[in-house]
Design a protein around this motif. Structure first.
Motif, PDB file in Angstrom:
ATOM      1  N   ASN A  59       0.823  -1.217   0.000  1.00 17.38           N
ATOM      2  CA  ASN A  59       0.000   0.000   0.000  1.00 17.38           C
ATOM      3  C   ASN A  59       0.854   1.263   0.000  1.00 17.38           C
ATOM      4  N   GLU A  60       1.937   1.264   0.772  1.00 18.77           N
ATOM      5  CA  GLU A  60       2.833   2.422   0.789  1.00 18.77           C
ATOM      6  C   GLU A  60       3.453   2.644  -0.586  1.00 18.77           C
ATOM      7  N   ALA A  61       3.902   1.568  -1.207  1.00 20.99           N
ATOM      8  CA  ALA A  61       4.491   1.676  -2.544  1.00 20.99           C
ATOM      9  C   ALA A  61       3.461   2.196  -3.540  1.00 20.99           C
ATOM     10  N   HIS A  62       2.242   1.705  -3.431  1.00 20.52           N
ATOM     11  CA  HIS A  62       1.177   2.154  -4.328  1.00 20.52           C
ATOM     12  C   HIS A  62       0.933   3.652  -4.173  1.00 20.52           C
ATOM     13  N   GLN A  63       0.899   4.134  -2.938  1.00 23.98           N
ATOM     14  CA  GLN A  63       0.688   5.563  -2.706  1.00 23.98           C
ATOM     15  C   GLN A  63       1.786   6.400  -3.357  1.00 23.98           C
ATOM     16  N   ARG A  64       3.031   5.934  -3.279  1.00 22.09           N
ATOM     17  CA  ARG A  64       4.149   6.681  -3.884  1.00 22.09           C
ATOM     18  C   ARG A  64       4.107   6.613  -5.406  1.00 22.09           C
ATOM     19  N   LEU A  65       3.867   5.429  -5.941  1.00 25.55           N
ATOM     20  CA  LEU A  65       3.955   5.260  -7.384  1.00 25.55           C
ATOM     21  C   LEU A  65       2.795   5.899  -8.138  1.00 25.55           C
ATOM     22  N   ARG A  66       1.626   5.929  -7.552  1.00 29.45           N
ATOM     23  CA  ARG A  66       0.470   6.435  -8.292  1.00 29.45           C
ATOM     24  C   ARG A  66       0.416   7.956  -8.350  1.00 29.45           C
ATOM     25  N   ASP A  67       1.113   8.627  -7.471  1.00 37.83           N
ATOM     26  CA  ASP A  67       1.125  10.083  -7.441  1.00 37.83           C
ATOM     27  C   ASP A  67       2.377  10.587  -8.153  1.00 37.83           C
ATOM     28  N   PRO A  68       2.232  11.317  -9.266  1.00 38.01           N
ATOM     29  CA  PRO A  68       3.414  11.747 -10.022  1.00 38.01           C
ATOM     30  C   PRO A  68       4.428  12.547  -9.207  1.00 38.01           C
ATOM     31  N   LEU A  69       3.952  13.373  -8.288  1.00 33.93           N
ATOM     32  CA  LEU A  69       4.861  14.166  -7.460  1.00 33.93           C
ATOM     33  C   LEU A  69       5.628  13.271  -6.489  1.00 33.93           C
TER      34      LEU A  69
END
Length: 172
Positions: A59-69
């Motif tokens: 979930n943490e990785a998903h939050q980072r990867l899905r947001d371009p910034l």
């Protein structure tokens, strides 16, 4: 797959700024299906704790990867150019001038239409800077320059939050 894999390796994606959101989301769903704690309900407490660690990691990785910034900031860090936001607040003079003009425009905005016009201007500028970051990271391999642009994007995102609050106050 290891807990300490970087986010891109974990998701089986190339370490690039350019990513398809649908692909990131599809990989997240696949990974969640493999590691969800409910899948390990009959295997005891230890297996469930490990599954919970994996689910949190995914979930943490998903939050980072899905947001371009967030993805851009993460790539800068992976490539040895962490943002160091508390230590490095340096910005190009031209961008500082833009910031002042935006602040002044928000302060002088007479109504919702003026604020919305400013928000549209910032949205366009955000898209331009994101495109620059992608070019710097993916094609030119200029991570330090990308990190500077990511700091600018963070300012724009924060300022757009200020605009949202102003619009809320105006009843929009």
């Amino acid at each position: 797959m290891k807990l300490d894999d970087d986010d891109f390796s974990l998701f089986g994606l190339p370490p690039r700024q350019a990513q398809m959101r649908a692909e990131i989301d599809a990989r997240w769903k696949e990974l969640q299906a493999k590691v969800h704690p409910d899948k390990f309900a009959t295997e005891g407490a230890a297996a469930q704790r490990i599954a919970m660690q994996w689910a949190v990691r995914v979930n943490e990785a998903h939050q980072r990867l899905r947001d371009p910034l967030k993805r851009a900031a993460y790539l800068c860090e992976l490539r040895g150019a962490p943002l160091r936001l508390n230590e490095n607040t340096r910005m190009p003079t031209a961008f500082l001038m833009e910031q002042m003009a935006w602040r002044e425009a928000l302060d002088e905005a007479a109504g919702a239409a003026d604020v919305q016009k400013l928000d549209a201007e910032l949205a366009q500028r955000e898209d331009e800077v994101l495109a620059d970051v992608q070019l710097l990271l993916d094609e030119q391999q200029r991570t330090e320059a990308a990190a500077e642009q990511v700091r600018a994007l963070m300012f724009i995102a924060k300022f757009r939050s200020d605009i949202d609050r102003r619009l809320d106050a105006l009843g929009q």
